[in-house]
Design a protein around this motif. Structure first.
Motif, PDB file in Angstrom:
ATOM      1  N   GLU A   1       0.844  -1.182   0.000  1.00  0.00           N
ATOM      2  CA  GLU A   1       0.000   0.000   0.000  1.00  0.00           C
ATOM      3  C   GLU A   1       0.886   1.240   0.000  1.00  0.00           C
ATOM      4  N   PRO A   2       0.497   2.266  -0.723  1.00  0.00           N
ATOM      5  CA  PRO A   2       1.319   3.486  -0.735  1.00  0.00           C
ATOM      6  C   PRO A   2       1.310   4.166   0.625  1.00  0.00           C
ATOM      7  N   SER A   3       2.464   4.577   1.078  1.00  0.00           N
ATOM      8  CA  SER A   3       2.563   5.291   2.346  1.00  0.00           C
ATOM      9  C   SER A   3       2.705   6.789   2.144  1.00  0.00           C
ATOM     10  N   SER A   4       2.932   7.200   0.918  1.00  0.00           N
ATOM     11  CA  SER A   4       3.048   8.624   0.612  1.00  0.00           C
ATOM     12  C   SER A   4       2.634   8.856  -0.829  1.00  0.00           C
ATOM     13  N   GLY A   5       2.373  10.100  -1.127  1.00  0.00           N
ATOM     14  CA  GLY A   5       1.966  10.441  -2.480  1.00  0.00           C
ATOM     15  C   GLY A   5       2.562  11.771  -2.906  1.00  0.00           C
ATOM     16  N   ILE A   6       2.438  12.062  -4.173  1.00  0.00           N
ATOM     17  CA  ILE A   6       2.908  13.328  -4.738  1.00  0.00           C
ATOM     18  C   ILE A   6       1.737  13.970  -5.471  1.00  0.00           C
ATOM     19  N   MET A   7       1.386  15.168  -5.048  1.00  0.00           N
ATOM     20  CA  MET A   7       0.291  15.900  -5.680  1.00  0.00           C
ATOM     21  C   MET A   7       0.882  16.926  -6.650  1.00  0.00           C
ATOM     22  N   THR A   8       0.505  16.821  -7.898  1.00  0.00           N
ATOM     23  CA  THR A   8       0.961  17.761  -8.920  1.00  0.00           C
ATOM     24  C   THR A   8      -0.205  18.646  -9.337  1.00  0.00           C
TER      25      THR A   8
END
Length: 212
Positions: free
Chosen positions: A112-119
Motif C-alpha cells: 500500500e502506498p505510504s506517501s503520495g505526490i500531488m501535482t
C-alpha cells in the motif's frame, strides 16, 4: 608629544579615513526590488505593482483552480481584490494529479502506498484586453509530497492539504511568470541615432574637430 602618542593619532586618522571611504562606496550602491520601479535610463519602462494590479484573473472551474485563483488575485492586487478597470486578463486551466510514492508492506502482506505526490498544473493564457493580443501562453506545474495515513478521512484531509499547498505555490509561480511577461511586453529599446551623409559632412568640416 611622545612617538607613541603620534603613532596613536595617525592610526585613528587612518581609521576615520577608511570609514569615510567605506561610506562613500556604500552611497554609490543601490538595491532595487525585483518588481519595483526601474529607471527609464536602465532601458525599460517603469514597472511597478500597478501593472500587476491591472491583471484580471478569469473564473476557475473547480476547487483547486479556485484556490490558485484566490491566491493569485491576492498576490497581484496586494490584497485589494480584482481590478475595476483591468488592462490584462489571465485564463487558467488548473488540474490536480496524484501519483503514488514509496510503498510499504503491511501485516496482510499487501503493498500500500505510504506517501503520495500531488501535482497541480495549469495552462495559462495572458491577454491584453483592449486588443485581444495574446502576450504569453504556456504551462506551469508545482508538486507537493504528502503522507497517506491508514485512516480514510485522514488520508482525504492529507490529499486536500497537499492540493492547497501546491495551489499556493503555483499562484506564487504564476505571479512571477506574469511579471516577467508583462515586463518584456511593456519594455522598449531606445532607437539608435543615425546621421545622414549631409550631417556627417557638416559636422566634420575643415577647421572644426571631428566628433565621434
Amino acid at each position: 608629544m611622545s612617538s607613541s602618542d603620534r603613532a596613536a593619532r595617525q592610526s585613528r586618522r587612518r581609521g576615520v579615513a577608511a570609514i569615510l571611504l567605506a561610506l562613500v562606496a556604500l552611497g554609490g550602491c543601490t538595491v532595487q526590488p525585483l518588481y519595483g520601479d526601474r529607471s527609464p535610463a536602465a532601458g525599460a519602462l517603469a514597472f511597478d505593482s500597478a501593472v500587476l494590479a491591472s491583471v484580471d484573473v478569469a473564473p476557475a472551474r473547480d476547487r483547486v483552480g479556485q484556490e490558485v485563483r484566490n491566491h493569485l488575485i491576492f498576490l497581484l492586487g496586494g490584497g485589494k481584490g480584482q481590478p475595476s478597470s483591468p488592462v490584462y486578463r489571465i485564463d487558467l486551466g488548473v488540474a490536480a494529479l496524484e501519483s503514488s510514492g514509496p510503498t510499504i508492506e503491511t501485516k496482510a502482506s499487501t503493498l500500500e502506498p505510504s506517501s503520495g505526490i500531488m501535482t497541480v498544473r495549469s495552462r495559462y493564457t495572458l491577454t491584453e484586453i483592449a486588443t485581444g493580443k495574446v502576450i504569453s501562453r504556456g504551462v506551469r506545474s508545482v508538486q507537493a509530497a504528502f503522507d497517506i495515513p491508514a485512516q480514510e478521512f485522514a488520508a482525504l484531509r492529507a490529499r486536500r492539504d497537499a492540493q492547497n499547498r501546491a495551489a499556493r505555490e503555483l499562484a506564487e509561480l504564476m505571479r512571477l511568470v506574469i511579471a516577467q511577461e508583462l515586463r518584456a511586453a511593456t519594455s522598449t529599446q531606445s532607437p539608435a541615432i543615425i546621421s545622414t551623409p549631409e550631417e556627417l559632412q557638416e559636422r566634420d568640416r575643415p577647421g572644426e574637430p571631428a566628433s565621434f
